[in-house]
Design a protein around this motif. Structure first.
Motif, short mmCIF file in Angstrom:
data_model
loop_
_atom_site.label_atom_id
_atom_site.label_comp_id
_atom_site.label_asym_id
_atom_site.label_seq_id
_atom_site.Cartn_x
_atom_site.Cartn_y
_atom_site.Cartn_z
N UNK A 55 0.84 -1.21 0.00
CA UNK A 55 0.00 0.00 0.00
C UNK A 55 0.86 1.24 0.00
N UNK A 56 0.44 2.22 -0.81
CA UNK A 56 1.02 3.55 -0.78
C UNK A 56 -0.12 4.55 -0.71
N UNK A 57 -0.32 5.14 0.45
CA UNK A 57 -1.42 6.08 0.61
C UNK A 57 -2.75 5.40 0.40
N UNK A 58 -3.56 5.95 -0.49
CA UNK A 58 -4.88 5.40 -0.78
C UNK A 58 -4.85 4.42 -1.94
N UNK A 59 -3.69 3.93 -2.28
CA UNK A 59 -3.54 3.02 -3.43
C UNK A 59 -2.93 1.70 -3.00
N UNK A 60 -3.56 0.59 -3.38
CA UNK A 60 -2.98 -0.74 -3.20
C UNK A 60 -2.26 -1.12 -4.49
N UNK A 61 -1.20 -1.90 -4.35
CA UNK A 61 -0.37 -2.27 -5.49
C UNK A 61 -0.28 -3.79 -5.58
N UNK A 62 -0.53 -4.33 -6.78
CA UNK A 62 -0.36 -5.75 -7.04
C UNK A 62 0.42 -5.91 -8.33
N UNK A 63 1.00 -7.09 -8.52
CA UNK A 63 1.81 -7.29 -9.72
C UNK A 63 1.65 -8.71 -10.25
N UNK A 64 2.03 -8.88 -11.52
CA UNK A 64 1.97 -10.19 -12.16
C UNK A 64 2.70 -10.11 -13.49
N UNK A 65 2.64 -11.17 -14.26
CA UNK A 65 3.29 -11.17 -15.57
C UNK A 65 2.46 -10.36 -16.57
N UNK A 66 3.08 -10.03 -17.68
CA UNK A 66 2.40 -9.23 -18.69
C UNK A 66 1.20 -9.97 -19.30
N UNK A 67 1.18 -11.30 -19.20
CA UNK A 67 0.08 -12.09 -19.76
C UNK A 67 -0.84 -12.65 -18.68
N UNK A 68 -0.70 -12.16 -17.47
CA UNK A 68 -1.52 -12.64 -16.36
C UNK A 68 -2.99 -12.29 -16.62
N UNK A 69 -3.83 -13.33 -16.73
CA UNK A 69 -5.22 -13.07 -17.12
C UNK A 69 -6.01 -12.34 -16.04
N UNK A 70 -5.63 -12.53 -14.76
CA UNK A 70 -6.30 -11.77 -13.71
C UNK A 70 -6.01 -10.28 -13.86
N UNK A 71 -4.74 -9.95 -14.04
CA UNK A 71 -4.35 -8.55 -14.16
C UNK A 71 -5.00 -7.90 -15.39
N UNK A 72 -4.99 -8.61 -16.51
CA UNK A 72 -5.57 -8.07 -17.73
C UNK A 72 -7.08 -7.89 -17.59
N UNK A 73 -7.72 -8.81 -16.88
CA UNK A 73 -9.16 -8.69 -16.66
C UNK A 73 -9.49 -7.48 -15.79
N UNK A 74 -8.67 -7.26 -14.75
CA UNK A 74 -8.91 -6.12 -13.86
C UNK A 74 -8.84 -4.79 -14.60
N UNK A 75 -7.92 -4.71 -15.55
CA UNK A 75 -7.74 -3.46 -16.29
C UNK A 75 -8.93 -3.15 -17.19
N UNK A 76 -9.77 -4.14 -17.44
CA UNK A 76 -10.95 -3.91 -18.27
C UNK A 76 -12.14 -3.40 -17.46
N UNK A 77 -11.99 -3.37 -16.12
CA UNK A 77 -13.10 -3.00 -15.25
C UNK A 77 -12.97 -1.56 -14.76
N UNK A 78 -14.11 -0.94 -14.51
CA UNK A 78 -14.11 0.39 -13.91
C UNK A 78 -13.92 0.31 -12.40
#
Length: 223
Positions: A55-78
């Motif tokens: 966490x940094x301030x009001x932002x949580x941070x997560x990471x994964x590979x460039x092809x991680x389907x969870x990460x890519x799916x999250x970026x499609x959501x509001x």
């Protein structure tokens, strides 16, 4: 104290007496853990994945590979969500029906943001690493350019959140109080285990301070 506003997302319905919206408490619970569970949708299926965070301030941070389907799916959501839970104790009542657990949990809702600036990505990886085990970032090699470029980092700007906490003893029916059954809380404490060095480590290396100083603090029953 600042509180998160209640919305249709974060308002706790079930067990509302244990609901807390205090921002400082939410962040305290988040900062005392490093593993969250993230739901996402893939091919019309809802999938939940555990992942590390920082966490940094009001932002949580997560990471994964460039092809991680969870990460890519999250970026499609509001709006996305994640949850964090501490198990603090097993609540053993006289009646099996009233057994429970003591816990601290948080559900967070927020907007996903792709982090692309190399300096911000490096900072995010440091924050995540230090949230897992403080002091480790300075002990190990930092990611090189190739590794950094292969890593996808998402910030989740927290807009809504709520916490639920149970930290009390067993609550039995009055007519069960005369039963010859022990009632109380078996507190759960997390302690580091053995530090097992890799066989391929160079000879003579001491166990680092980050490992020696590691702590994971659960909370006992509120008195």
């Amino acid at each position: 104290m600042a509180e998160f506003s209640k919305s249709t997302y974060n308002k706790v319905i079930r067990g509302s007496k244990r609901a807390l919206y205090d921002k400082a408490l939410v962040y305290e619970i988040l900062d005392s853990h490093f593993l969250c569970h993230v739901p996402y949708v893939h091919e019309n299926a809802v999938i939940v994945i555990p992942t590390a965070y920082g966490r940094k301030g009001d932002r949580l941070l997560i990471h994964g590979s460039m092809k991680n389907r969870m990460m890519l799916s999250l970026l499609e959501q509001e709006k996305v969500s994640l949850s964090v839970t501490h198990l603090d104790g097993l609540v053993l009542a006289r009646s099996v029906f009233h057994h429970s657990v003591n816990y601290r949990s948080v559900v967070v809702f927020g907007s996903p943001v792709l982090i692309e600036d190399p300096a911000e990505k490096m900072e995010a990886l440091e924050i995540i690493t230090e949230n897992i085990i403080a002091g480790r970032w300075a002990e190990a090699r930092e990611p090189n350019e190739k590794e950094l470029n292969s890593t996808l980092i998402i910030g989740i700007d927290i807009t809504e959140a709520s916490a639920k906490v149970r930290d009390e003893g067993a609550v039995d029916e009055a007519f069960d109080h005369d039963l010859d059954v022990w009632a109380g809380v078996l507190e759960i404490e997390a302690h580091p285990g053995r530090a097992v060095k890799n066989e391929d480590c160079k000879a003579g290396l001491d166990t680092p301070a980050s490992v020696l100083n590691f702590k994971f603090q659960n909370k006992g029953v509120k008195r």
